[in-house]
Design a protein around this motif. Structure first.
Motif, PDB file in Angstrom:
ATOM      1  N   SER A 486     -29.094  -3.594  22.804  1.00 32.62           N
ATOM      2  CA  SER A 486     -30.464  -3.584  23.305  1.00 32.62           C
ATOM      3  C   SER A 486     -30.564  -2.732  24.557  1.00 32.62           C
ATOM      4  CB  SER A 486     -30.919  -5.010  23.620  1.00 32.62           C
ATOM      5  OG  SER A 486     -32.212  -4.991  24.205  1.00 32.62           O
ATOM      6  N   HIS A 491     -33.495  -7.600  21.619  1.00 34.05           N
ATOM      7  CA  HIS A 491     -32.571  -8.048  20.573  1.00 34.05           C
ATOM      8  C   HIS A 491     -32.065  -9.465  20.799  1.00 34.05           C
ATOM      9  CE1 HIS A 491     -31.302  -3.620  19.536  1.00 34.05           C
ATOM     10  NE2 HIS A 491     -32.585  -3.851  19.363  1.00 34.05           N
ATOM     11  N   THR A 526     -27.629   1.560  19.265  1.00 34.03           N
ATOM     12  CA  THR A 526     -29.030   1.504  18.866  1.00 34.03           C
ATOM     13  C   THR A 526     -29.663   2.886  18.923  1.00 34.03           C
ATOM     14  OG1 THR A 526     -29.265  -0.773  19.602  1.00 34.03           O
ATOM     15  CG2 THR A 526     -31.263   0.512  19.451  1.00 34.03           C
ATOM     16  N   SER A 531     -31.938  -1.103  14.377  1.00 35.41           N
ATOM     17  CA  SER A 531     -31.298  -2.356  14.783  1.00 35.41           C
ATOM     18  C   SER A 531     -31.703  -3.527  13.905  1.00 35.41           C
ATOM     19  CB  SER A 531     -31.622  -2.658  16.249  1.00 35.41           C
ATOM     20  OG  SER A 531     -31.018  -1.714  17.091  1.00 35.41           O
TER      21      SER A 531
END
Length: 774
Positions: A486, A491, A526, A531
């Motif tokens: 993240s 996330h 990411t 993701s």
């Protein structure tokens, strides 16, 4: 629906530490005996290095070492690799060294690094280094391919690194030859920079006991950083650890492995002391990888009914001076991101990746897809005006129908599902399109020009496989070891929501661990809206493995056959009975030291990997705005956005992604541009005094709605939701601007459409000859 599961509007768990100042960023790392690094950078865009005199710096107070390009060569350091480079003959892939030794190729390129006891001493010593340069002529994208242009790399013909083609040129030419109408457009999409709220930074140290090197850095992909460090420093990966804590924004810019990261690790190993470097804002504007900057010559061919026959484009894509890690991505997307949402029987695109004496470019949120969408949507609006067809009607006439799915584009993409017209209809209703004429009259009564513009978009998302791991503690709490990372997307909340759904646990029972190469086996980080699709699907497979393992344990605990066990709402139960054990009880039993059948092993855990195939989030964005004809100032009245993201994991975070990406799209459309002087190659927009960033007052009300068609290419049905705003906003804004200025005969506005450029366009057309809108 589970109140904290998939689809729930859950406030991000990580926000509390961020807004209370408890985030753990790289700059928060301070170690005993820490030293500071300052980079010495070239003031020239293109020059030979005659000599580097470091004697003054070496004798300055507090200086521990000074390292140059010659030192890097002597130490055997390798070059930074380009991981994404297209195959083919005639392509040129130069070496990207961490310190320049012979030649400078952009302003800000590093020639030396000074390490001192504190930052002030390092800055003072850096000023004492004398470099003798022999300046050379700089090269911009507009002139790089000219016959008399200076060569940045002697083996790169016309300064072209590589060329990518998609489609059949001969078929396209035949369709253009029989067309009733052809619309052409030449567009320069400006170069921009990410300006993440957290600048780049890095801290490195060597563990004296083990000899292992650790790097804390603000990155999108710690494992890629470790792999690159190992290659450049010629060390085994087992001797390296990379940690990314909280990351304050990335947008693709932090997917690059930078020379500064290599240098602090190299210096820490040489000094046996921790070394820290923190980029200052102007330093980062000059040296963070930039995004965008393309020049496209494009055309659409239509038949007499306004149906598209063919599309063609030739695009020059600015690489900058060196090949960044993913340098091949923007040129590839420039060639294959057409036709967007439109049914185009024949198309041809050629994309040329061009070296210039500027900072290297790399993917930036969308990476070639916003540029392609801009070209297509500007062409559609221009064609509608020239053919005197309503712009909405022309789009309807050419949208790919749901019945055509799966649809293979000429660029090689396959759309598995989607209803583009449904998204268009919802957006028209959301913006109250039918009432625009009355709103325009009201604006005119106040002396303002009002315009409205629409943009359809469909962008490729997802890329590469991903791995996720779930580990239960003996008390039933859960650790997710994520391969993704993240950088502000939320996330920690969304992955926990998934486990709430699948395991019947609470959010408080789940902890997401990420960003440390020591605690996870592997991960790709990411990028590319992947993701939730790749990472979330891998997490689902890991959860399935946990539940399968849990069934084996619970069958033993309940003295039942495994086939008779079902899992519901956090409990393993024997079918048809009320005999059950909770997931937490199973987790505890799995760690029992004695009595557990050996074939069950120890602990409750699971891993999953998913191939991460492409998805195609899509939608429609409509912008309504006003222009003050006396000043050229633009006021965005409102934006309506309808998006197909497949499945919504968390509506709150999705809205945040849309608002953030729309703000970036607004910046690209109206304010942001990295400008180099065409004569000297000097960076003109090197600070926030010159580089325009959108502010709160520049952002309108954004109303949103979903038009969802879940995909079957991953286990969750998600498509991606982080790029819609900056893909859709620029063409929607530009089309609205041209609609507002049509009475002045304005049919194009260069990006960014600053107030001055708009004012000049209005002044260039006498009000006496101003045209009325058809």
């Amino acid at each position: 629906m589970n109140p904290t599961g998939i689809g729930a509007r859950v406030i991000r768990r990580e926000d509390r530490r961020f807004i209370t100042g408890r985030g753990r960023y790289t700059d928060d790392i301070n170690l005993p005996g820490m030293t500071w690094a300052v980079m010495v950078r070239s003031p020239h865009a293109h020059a030979w290095i005659r000599s580097v005199d470091t004697s003054g710096a070496h004798s300055a107070p507090g200086v521990l070492t000074v390292l140059t390009g010659e030192d890097a060569i002597k130490a055997g350091l390798g070059g930074l690799p380009c991981q994404v480079f297209p195959p083919g003959s005639g392509h040129y892939q130069p070496t990207y060294m961490v310190l320049a030794a012979k030649k400078i190729r952009h302003v800000g390129e590093m020639v030396a690094v000074v390490i001192a006891e504190n930052l002030s001493q390092a800055k003072h010593a850096a000023e004492l280094i004398t470099v003798d340069y022999e300046p050379l002529e700089s090269v911009t994208l507009a002139g790089a391919r000219k016959a008399d242009a200076p060569r940045i790399w002697k083996d790169a013909r016309e300064n072209v690194g590589f060329t990518i083609e998609r489609g059949n040129a001969a078929n396209v030419e035949r369709e253009f030859a029989r067309a009733t109408h052809v619309t052409t457009l030449k567009i320069t999409y400006p170069r921009i920079t990410a300006n993440s709220i957290e600048p780049r930074n890095a801290v490195a140290f060597e563990d004296q006991a083990s000899g292992r090197l650790t790097l804390y850095t603000s990155t999108q992909n710690p494992f890629l950083v470790r792999e690159t460090l190992a290659a450049v420093l010629r060390l085994p990966e087992i001797n390296l650890r990379v940690v990314a804590g909280d990351v304050g924004g990335a947008f693709g810019m932090k997917s690059q492995v930078y020379p500064e990261e290599i240098l602090v690790v190299w210096a820490a190993a040489r000094l046996n002391r921790p070394v820290k470097w923190c980029g200052e804002r102007s330093e980062c504007i000059a040296t963070d990888t930039h995004g965008r900057h393309q020049i496209a010559d494009a055309a659409l061919a239509f038949d007499s009914n306004g149906k598209i026959l063919a599309f063609r484009t030739a695009v020059d894509v600015d690489l900058g001076a060196y090949l960044a890690n993913s340098a091949g991505v923007p040129p590839l997307n420039a060639a294959m991101s057409y036709p967007g949402t439109y049914d185009i029987p024949a198309s041809y695109a050629i994309s040329r990746a061009v070296f210039t004496t500027t900072c290297p470019t790399n993917p930036y949120r969308g990476s070639g897809k916003p540029e392609a969408t801009y070209v297509m949507e500007r062409l559609m609006d221009k064609a509608a005006r020239s053919m005197n067809i309503d712009p909405i009607a022309l789009r309807r006439r050419n949208l790919i129908a749901p019945s055509a799915m799966p649809y293979r584009t000429s660029g090689g993409n396959i759309y598995t599902e989607g209803d583009f017209e449904k998204a268009l209809d919802k957006a028209l209703a959301l913006i109250a399109w039918d009432g625009f004429a009355a709103r325009r009259l009201e604006s005119e009564a106040r002396g303002m020009l009002r315009g409205i513009g629409v943009a359809m978009h469909c962008q490729r998302a997802g890329s590469q496989s991903e791995r996720m791991e779930i580990r239960f503690a003996s008390d039933g709490t859960i650790f997710v070891h994520a391969g993704t990372l993240s950088t502000g997307q939320g996330h920690e909340t969304m992955f926990a929501q998934m486990l709430c759904d699948w395991f019947g646990v609470s959010l408080e029972d789940v902890r997401v661990e990420q960003g440390d190469t020591e605690t996870s086996l592997y991960g790709r980080g990411t990028f590319a809206q992947r993701s939730m699709s790749a990472g979330g699907s891998a997490l689902k497979l890991a959860a399935d493995e946990v539940l399968q393992r849990g069934k084996r344990f619970s069958a033993w605990m309940l003295e039942a056959a495994e086939s008779d066990i079902v899992f519901e709402n956090g409990f393993f139960r024997i079918k048809g009975t009320d005999r059950q054990v909770s997931l937490k009880e199973v987790a505890k039993a799995s760690y029992a030291g004695i009595g557990v059948p050996p074939e069950l092993g120890i602990g409750l855990s699971g891993t999953g990997s998913h191939p991460g195939p492409n998805t195609f989030p899509n939608g429609c964005m409509i912008c309504e705005l006003e222009v003050d004809p006396d000043t050229g100032r633009v006021c965005l009245v409102g934006i309506a956005a309808v998006d197909d993201v497949g499945v919504v994991v968390n509506p709150l975070t999705l809205e945040g992604q849309l608002h953030g990406s729309t703000a970036q799209g607004i910046g690209e459309a109206l304010l942001e541009e990295i400008i180099y002087s065409p004569d000297s190659g000097q960076l003109v927009t090197g600070s926030f005094m010159d580089y325009g960033m959108p502010r709160a007052e520049d952002l309108p009300a954004i109303v949103t709605e979903h038009s969802l068609a879940p995909t079957k290419t991953n286990l969750l049905g998600v498509k991606g939701g982080s790029e819609a705003g900056n893909v859709g906003a620029p063409p929607a804004i530009a089309n609205a601007l041209i609609d507002a200025l049509a009475r002045y005969g304005v049919n194009d506005i260069p990006l960014p459409a600053t107030s001055e450029r708009i004012w000049q366009a209005i002044r260039a057309n006498s009000p006496k000859t101003a045209k009325t809108r058809a």
